[in-house]
Scaffold this motif. Structure first.
Motif, PDB file in Angstrom:
ATOM      1  N   ALA A  43      46.444  32.847  49.217  1.00 56.68           N
ATOM      2  CA  ALA A  43      46.034  31.700  48.381  1.00 56.68           C
ATOM      3  C   ALA A  43      45.626  32.143  46.975  1.00 56.68           C
ATOM      4  CB  ALA A  43      44.866  30.967  49.049  1.00 56.68           C
ATOM      5  N   ASN A  44      44.890  33.222  46.885  1.00 55.31           N
ATOM      6  CA  ASN A  44      44.267  33.579  45.592  1.00 55.31           C
ATOM      7  C   ASN A  44      45.111  34.527  44.750  1.00 55.31           C
ATOM      8  OD1 ASN A  44      42.211  32.075  46.635  1.00 55.31           O
ATOM      9  ND2 ASN A  44      40.677  33.685  46.648  1.00 55.31           N
ATOM     10  N   VAL A  45      46.065  35.234  45.372  1.00 59.20           N
ATOM     11  CA  VAL A  45      46.836  36.240  44.627  1.00 59.20           C
ATOM     12  C   VAL A  45      48.351  35.979  44.715  1.00 59.20           C
ATOM     13  CG1 VAL A  45      47.297  38.715  44.355  1.00 59.20           C
ATOM     14  CG2 VAL A  45      45.017  37.955  45.073  1.00 59.20           C
ATOM     15  N   LYS A  46      48.866  35.884  45.940  1.00 58.29           N
ATOM     16  CA  LYS A  46      50.323  35.742  46.099  1.00 58.29           C
ATOM     17  C   LYS A  46      50.848  34.442  45.481  1.00 58.29           C
ATOM     18  CE  LYS A  46      53.162  34.991  50.025  1.00 58.29           C
ATOM     19  NZ  LYS A  46      53.495  35.344  51.410  1.00 58.29           N
ATOM     20  N   GLY A  47      50.166  33.339  45.792  1.00 58.56           N
ATOM     21  CA  GLY A  47      50.614  32.041  45.258  1.00 58.56           C
ATOM     22  C   GLY A  47      50.654  32.020  43.736  1.00 58.56           C
TER      23      GLY A  47
ATOM     24  N   PHE B 168      44.766  31.527  34.458  1.00 59.74           N
ATOM     25  CA  PHE B 168      44.425  31.903  35.832  1.00 59.74           C
ATOM     26  C   PHE B 168      42.956  31.601  36.108  1.00 59.74           C
ATOM     27  CE2 PHE B 168      47.995  35.012  35.195  1.00 59.74           C
ATOM     28  CZ  PHE B 168      48.740  34.679  36.309  1.00 59.74           C
ATOM     29  N   PHE B 169      42.570  31.660  37.401  1.00 56.64           N
ATOM     30  CA  PHE B 169      41.174  31.458  37.787  1.00 56.64           C
ATOM     31  C   PHE B 169      40.612  32.632  38.570  1.00 56.64           C
ATOM     32  CE2 PHE B 169      38.843  27.691  36.675  1.00 56.64           C
ATOM     33  CZ  PHE B 169      39.769  27.085  35.847  1.00 56.64           C
ATOM     34  N   SER B 170      39.542  33.224  38.025  1.00 53.89           N
ATOM     35  CA  SER B 170      38.777  34.254  38.724  1.00 53.89           C
ATOM     36  C   SER B 170      37.410  33.660  39.058  1.00 53.89           C
ATOM     37  CB  SER B 170      38.646  35.487  37.821  1.00 53.89           C
ATOM     38  OG  SER B 170      37.839  36.471  38.436  1.00 53.89           O
TER      39      SER B 170
ATOM     40  N   LEU C   8      31.586  36.040  40.073  1.00 60.74           N
ATOM     41  CA  LEU C   8      31.230  36.989  41.136  1.00 60.74           C
ATOM     42  C   LEU C   8      31.937  38.332  40.963  1.00 60.74           C
ATOM     43  CD1 LEU C   8      31.205  34.961  44.489  1.00 60.74           C
ATOM     44  CD2 LEU C   8      29.280  36.192  43.445  1.00 60.74           C
ATOM     45  N   ALA C   9      33.107  38.307  40.352  1.00 61.62           N
ATOM     46  CA  ALA C   9      33.858  39.555  40.132  1.00 61.62           C
ATOM     47  C   ALA C   9      33.194  40.439  39.076  1.00 61.62           C
ATOM     48  CB  ALA C   9      35.302  39.223  39.734  1.00 61.62           C
ATOM     49  N   HIS C  10      32.095  39.936  38.456  1.00 58.90           N
ATOM     50  CA  HIS C  10      31.394  40.694  37.409  1.00 58.90           C
ATOM     51  C   HIS C  10      29.900  40.814  37.680  1.00 58.90           C
ATOM     52  CE1 HIS C  10      34.879  40.255  34.672  1.00 58.90           C
ATOM     53  NE2 HIS C  10      35.066  39.192  35.417  1.00 58.90           N
ATOM     54  N   PHE C  11      29.436  40.237  38.769  1.00 54.53           N
ATOM     55  CA  PHE C  11      28.013  39.997  39.007  1.00 54.53           C
ATOM     56  C   PHE C  11      27.363  41.183  39.722  1.00 54.53           C
ATOM     57  CE2 PHE C  11      24.850  36.940  41.101  1.00 54.53           C
ATOM     58  CZ  PHE C  11      24.201  36.672  39.912  1.00 54.53           C
ATOM     59  N   SER C  12      26.290  41.765  39.173  1.00 58.38           N
ATOM     60  CA  SER C  12      25.637  42.927  39.792  1.00 58.38           C
ATOM     61  C   SER C  12      25.102  42.621  41.188  1.00 58.38           C
ATOM     62  CB  SER C  12      24.445  43.387  38.952  1.00 58.38           C
ATOM     63  OG  SER C  12      24.886  43.795  37.721  1.00 58.38           O
TER      64      SER C  12
ATOM     65  N   GLY D  99      37.791  40.844  45.689  1.00 62.03           N
ATOM     66  CA  GLY D  99      38.993  41.681  45.570  1.00 62.03           C
ATOM     67  C   GLY D  99      40.172  40.882  45.048  1.00 62.03           C
ATOM     68  N   SER D 100      40.320  39.657  45.560  1.00 65.38           N
ATOM     69  CA  SER D 100      41.457  38.817  45.130  1.00 65.38           C
ATOM     70  C   SER D 100      41.304  38.404  43.661  1.00 65.38           C
ATOM     71  CB  SER D 100      41.575  37.579  46.033  1.00 65.38           C
ATOM     72  OG  SER D 100      40.498  36.679  45.837  1.00 65.38           O
ATOM     73  N   LYS D 101      40.082  38.129  43.242  1.00 67.27           N
ATOM     74  CA  LYS D 101      39.865  37.705  41.851  1.00 67.27           C
ATOM     75  C   LYS D 101      40.036  38.889  40.890  1.00 67.27           C
ATOM     76  CE  LYS D 101      39.076  33.350  42.713  1.00 67.27           C
ATOM     77  NZ  LYS D 101      40.125  32.353  42.431  1.00 67.27           N
ATOM     78  N   GLY D 102      39.705  40.099  41.400  1.00 68.10           N
ATOM     79  CA  GLY D 102      39.950  41.301  40.592  1.00 68.10           C
ATOM     80  C   GLY D 102      41.437  41.447  40.293  1.00 68.10           C
ATOM     81  N   ALA D 103      42.267  41.178  41.306  1.00 67.97           N
ATOM     82  CA  ALA D 103      43.720  41.273  41.114  1.00 67.97           C
ATOM     83  C   ALA D 103      44.180  40.268  40.053  1.00 67.97           C
ATOM     84  CB  ALA D 103      44.438  41.003  42.441  1.00 67.97           C
ATOM     85  N   ILE D 104      43.630  39.065  40.104  1.00 72.79           N
ATOM     86  CA  ILE D 104      44.016  38.016  39.144  1.00 72.79           C
ATOM     87  C   ILE D 104      43.656  38.432  37.711  1.00 72.79           C
ATOM     88  CG2 ILE D 104      43.241  35.717  38.352  1.00 72.79           C
ATOM     89  CD1 ILE D 104      45.441  35.616  40.487  1.00 72.79           C
ATOM     90  N   GLU D 105      42.492  39.054  37.561  1.00 73.51           N
ATOM     91  CA  GLU D 105      42.087  39.474  36.207  1.00 73.51           C
ATOM     92  C   GLU D 105      43.017  40.572  35.676  1.00 73.51           C
ATOM     93  OE1 GLU D 105      37.914  40.080  35.638  1.00 73.51           O
ATOM     94  OE2 GLU D 105      37.398  38.194  36.636  1.00 73.51           O
ATOM     95  N   GLN D 106      43.508  41.418  36.564  1.00 73.05           N
ATOM     96  CA  GLN D 106      44.448  42.450  36.115  1.00 73.05           C
ATOM     97  C   GLN D 106      45.826  41.837  35.808  1.00 73.05           C
ATOM     98  OE1 GLN D 106      43.390  45.460  35.233  1.00 73.05           O
ATOM     99  NE2 GLN D 106      41.383  44.675  35.815  1.00 73.05           N
ATOM    100  N   PHE D 107      46.243  40.833  36.580  1.00 76.86           N
ATOM    101  CA  PHE D 107      47.498  40.119  36.247  1.00 76.86           C
ATOM    102  C   PHE D 107      47.384  39.545  34.823  1.00 76.86           C
ATOM    103  CE2 PHE D 107      48.480  38.593  40.907  1.00 76.86           C
ATOM    104  CZ  PHE D 107      48.803  39.883  41.266  1.00 76.86           C
TER     105      PHE D 107
END
Ligand code: NAP
Length: 254
Positions: A119-123, A143-145, A148-152, A163-171
């Motif tokens: 849902a979060n990466v492949k689609g 895209f949408f991340s 939480l992908a940046h939150f200490s 993990g899925s949102k990290g992939a989106i930010e790199q895309f």
């Protein structure tokens, strides 16, 4: 148009997962700013019909709703073909649909991994691949991340989600370079807690209060507090913002 409006007249925007929550607010905002909008949903036909009625109330025949599961390759393929037929083109692609699952590493199964990453990466990846050749000069990919992908203080049960949102930010970074020569920008929004079904699911009132108090304003964000930045990135005012992840969280994380 309000002062935060962009002129999107003549543009066609596709917003995945726009029957509810943040996606529905984005669909409304882009329609108000002049775009024709393709609404997408997976199961909630009634909610999609309500959004569609609202948009067609802004301008008649300015919106269509397409049911498609954008977490599957087949769903994305069917959706991209139907979307291109709806208004003859797509200028603005908003990859908003996503799911949140709360499990720590020891609880994660292969099915969980597939559910979240499909849902979060492949689609988002394959929908972008299928529509990319059709995006015109000046096109936009958003895209949408998540913050939480940046939150200490990231909770340990958000492993797959983060993990899925990290992939989106790199895309986002890589595709910004790829699409740049065609004058197409690629950006990403990383909201903090926003008051939607996704955020409220399985959270007792006490936990919601806890999240409210983590914000300087002592409240959650609202979906229409995310849609303005999407309109900015989608419009002419966003032409020099490229390859960025923009945190939209009211100062929840600074
Ligand atoms: P939401 O309230 O759960 O709404 C989800 C929307 O996506 C619905 O329209 C749903 O359609 C659709 N959808 C779900 N799976 C789909 C699929 N496989 N195919 C097509 N449509 C699908 O979510 P939200 O809170 O608005 O979140 C939107 C985005 O923001 C997500 O990417 C999320 O990760 C991100 N985000 C949210 C928050 C937050 O606090 N809310 C924070 C950070 C990031 P149906 O109505 O048919 O089910």
């Amino acid at each position: 148009m309000s002062s935060t409006s962009q002129n999107l007249t003549g543009k066609v925007a596709l917003v995945t997962g726009s029957s509810r929550g943040i996606g529905a607010a984005i669909a409304r905002k882009l329609a108000k700013d002049g775009a024709n909008v393709i609404v997408n949903y997976v199961s909630n036909e009634k909610a999609a019909a309500e959004v569609l009625n609202e948009l067609n109330g802004i301008r008649t025949k300015s919106a269509v709703a397409i049911k498609a599961d954008v977490s599957t390759f087949e769903g994305v393929k069917k959706f991209s073909a139907e979307a291109l037929k709806a208004f003859g083109k797509v200028d603005i692609l908003v990859l908003n649909a996503g799911i949140l699952q709360n499990k720590v590493l020891s609880e994660v199964s292969e099915e969980d991994y597939d559910l979240v990453f499909n849902a979060n990466v492949k689609g988002p990846l394959f929908l972008t691949q299928m529509l990319a050749p059709h995006l015109p000069e000046g096109g936009r990919v958003i895209f949408f991340s998540s913050t939480l992908a940046h939150f200490s203080s990231v909770p340990t049960n958000t492993l797959l989600y983060c993990g899925s949102k990290g992939a989106i930010e790199q895309f986002t970074r890589v595709l910004a370079k790829d699409f740049g020569p065609r004058q197409i920008t690629v950006n990403c929004i990383a909201p903090g807690p926003i008051d939607t079904d996704m955020f409220r699911k399985d959270k007792p009132e006490q936990l919601i209060k806890f999240f409210e108090n983590l914000h300087p304003q002592k409240r959650l964000g609202q979906p229409d507090e995310v849609s303005g930045i999407v309109a900015l990135l989608a419009g002419p005012g966003g032409s020099w913002i490229n390859g960025q992840t923009v945190k939209v969280n009211g100062g929840y994380s600074v």
